[in-house]
Scaffold this motif. Sequence first.
Motif, PDB file in Angstrom:
ATOM      1  N   HIS A  59      10.866 -30.051  19.538  1.00  0.00           N
ATOM      2  CA  HIS A  59      10.340 -31.422  19.501  1.00  0.00           C
ATOM      3  C   HIS A  59       9.917 -31.913  20.881  1.00  0.00           C
ATOM      4  N   LYS A  60       9.908 -31.009  21.864  1.00  0.00           N
ATOM      5  CA  LYS A  60       9.421 -31.361  23.205  1.00  0.00           C
ATOM      6  C   LYS A  60       8.165 -30.544  23.494  1.00  0.00           C
ATOM      7  N   THR A  61       7.280 -31.106  24.300  1.00  0.00           N
ATOM      8  CA  THR A  61       6.093 -30.345  24.689  1.00  0.00           C
ATOM      9  C   THR A  61       6.507 -29.206  25.622  1.00  0.00           C
ATOM     10  N   VAL A  62       5.557 -28.314  25.818  1.00  0.00           N
ATOM     11  CA  VAL A  62       5.749 -27.205  26.747  1.00  0.00           C
ATOM     12  C   VAL A  62       6.151 -27.738  28.125  1.00  0.00           C
ATOM     13  N   LEU A  63       5.397 -28.733  28.597  1.00  0.00           N
ATOM     14  CA  LEU A  63       5.687 -29.308  29.915  1.00  0.00           C
ATOM     15  C   LEU A  63       7.100 -29.895  29.956  1.00  0.00           C
ATOM     16  N   GLU A  64       7.451 -30.650  28.913  1.00  0.00           N
ATOM     17  CA  GLU A  64       8.790 -31.263  28.869  1.00  0.00           C
ATOM     18  C   GLU A  64       9.886 -30.203  28.830  1.00  0.00           C
ATOM     19  N   ASN A  65       9.627 -29.110  28.122  1.00  0.00           N
ATOM     20  CA  ASN A  65      10.599 -28.022  28.073  1.00  0.00           C
ATOM     21  C   ASN A  65      10.925 -27.508  29.472  1.00  0.00           C
ATOM     22  N   VAL A  66       9.889 -27.433  30.315  1.00  0.00           N
ATOM     23  CA  VAL A  66      10.089 -26.854  31.644  1.00  0.00           C
ATOM     24  C   VAL A  66      10.604 -27.908  32.635  1.00  0.00           C
ATOM     25  N   MET A  67      10.442 -29.176  32.305  1.00  0.00           N
ATOM     26  CA  MET A  67      10.925 -30.258  33.191  1.00  0.00           C
ATOM     27  C   MET A  67      12.396 -30.612  32.950  1.00  0.00           C
ATOM     28  N   LEU A  68      12.818 -30.471  31.701  1.00  0.00           N
ATOM     29  CA  LEU A  68      14.088 -31.058  31.265  1.00  0.00           C
ATOM     30  C   LEU A  68      15.290 -30.669  32.138  1.00  0.00           C
ATOM     31  N   GLY A  69      15.492 -29.368  32.303  1.00  0.00           N
ATOM     32  CA  GLY A  69      16.660 -28.908  33.059  1.00  0.00           C
ATOM     33  C   GLY A  69      16.600 -29.322  34.514  1.00  0.00           C
TER      34      GLY A  69
ATOM     35  N   THR B  34      -2.681 -24.086  30.657  1.00  0.00           N
ATOM     36  CA  THR B  34      -3.530 -24.924  29.793  1.00  0.00           C
ATOM     37  C   THR B  34      -2.814 -25.372  28.518  1.00  0.00           C
ATOM     38  N   GLN B  35      -1.608 -24.876  28.300  1.00  0.00           N
ATOM     39  CA  GLN B  35      -0.868 -25.198  27.060  1.00  0.00           C
ATOM     40  C   GLN B  35       0.169 -26.305  27.273  1.00  0.00           C
ATOM     41  N   ALA B  36       0.156 -26.915  28.462  1.00  0.00           N
ATOM     42  CA  ALA B  36       1.272 -27.782  28.866  1.00  0.00           C
ATOM     43  C   ALA B  36       1.592 -28.901  27.887  1.00  0.00           C
ATOM     44  N   ASP B  37       0.559 -29.458  27.244  1.00  0.00           N
ATOM     45  CA  ASP B  37       0.805 -30.615  26.390  1.00  0.00           C
ATOM     46  C   ASP B  37       1.006 -30.272  24.916  1.00  0.00           C
ATOM     47  N   LYS B  38       1.023 -29.003  24.606  1.00  0.00           N
ATOM     48  CA  LYS B  38       1.240 -28.581  23.219  1.00  0.00           C
ATOM     49  C   LYS B  38       2.736 -28.490  22.914  1.00  0.00           C
ATOM     50  N   TYR B  39       3.029 -28.379  21.628  1.00  0.00           N
ATOM     51  CA  TYR B  39       4.406 -28.143  21.196  1.00  0.00           C
ATOM     52  C   TYR B  39       4.603 -26.646  20.959  1.00  0.00           C
ATOM     53  N   PRO B  40       5.824 -26.159  21.125  1.00  0.00           N
ATOM     54  CA  PRO B  40       6.057 -24.716  21.027  1.00  0.00           C
ATOM     55  C   PRO B  40       5.442 -24.073  19.779  1.00  0.00           C
TER      56      PRO B  40
END
Length: 256
Positions: free
Chosen positions: A107-117, A144-150
């Motif tokens: 439920h997080k974007t690609v970018l959020e996944n990498v920011m969270l921790g 280029t996929q940063a704003d997509k969902y997994p």
Amino acid sequence: MAEVSVTKDAAPAADELVALRNVNKHFGALHVLQDIDLTIDRGEVVVVIGPSGSGKSTLCRAINRLETVESGTITIDGKPLPQEGKELARLRADVGMVFQSFNLFAHKTVLENVMLGQVKVRKAEKSAAEDKARKLLDRVGVGTQADKYPAQLSGGQQQRVAIARALAMDPKIMLFDEPTSALDPEMINEVLEVMQQLARDGMTMVVVTHEMGFARSAANRVVFMADGRIVEEATPDQFFSHPRSDRAKDFLSKIL
Ligand code: ADP
Ligand code: MG
């Protein structure tokens, strides 16, 4: 801690990052890790291979304390694994782990996944975390996929995001547990190439894999496990050309 010793042998080698000494673990009656002794030096790439059920995943999980062990010691940078709390969270950040199933937050974007921790564990500022996340996503080829969902990404792309997410914590070591086993064949190489590059950049890595081409080209050392034991440790050349044990010969005859 032991007292300061005047003999050189008693001190851990300066380049030793992870050390397992006489580690044992059972699952019920199953002795899944038997007297495991293993050291991993900084910058070293250790490939762990062996039949299914031999304890490879349990070994990885013990190193970042997803599993507890019953006896023996595991140290990282000379320190024993923490038992709980903040120290444990920090350890998990120091020891990046990439699994067969990508384990991204759906439920997080690609970018959020990498920011969270970075924000939660490393207490990074959001803007700094985002900059770093974008750089890492570029580095693994999914910028280029940063704003997509997994779920909108291919398996190979998701696994590269998982690698970027682990790298965002500036880990001391990366553990890969069969990172390409769940991928369609045409996506395996794009993930292995990212791992090859990491190895060339000097990352300390433990890689459980059945990809023998990767083992041959990237490993400094091959560790062969069977029935909860380390049966052989050798350079890839030695191991693939001249396996010593019958177990290893048998295993190699089935997969090569
Ligand atoms: P590998 O990764 O080499 O295939 P594992 O470390 O996953 O091996 O498992 C080693 C053995 O331990 C297997 O027989 C497996 O069924 C068993 N095992 C793994 N995890 C558990 C668990 N949580 N509870 C009970 N048995 C387990
Ligand atoms: Mg496994």
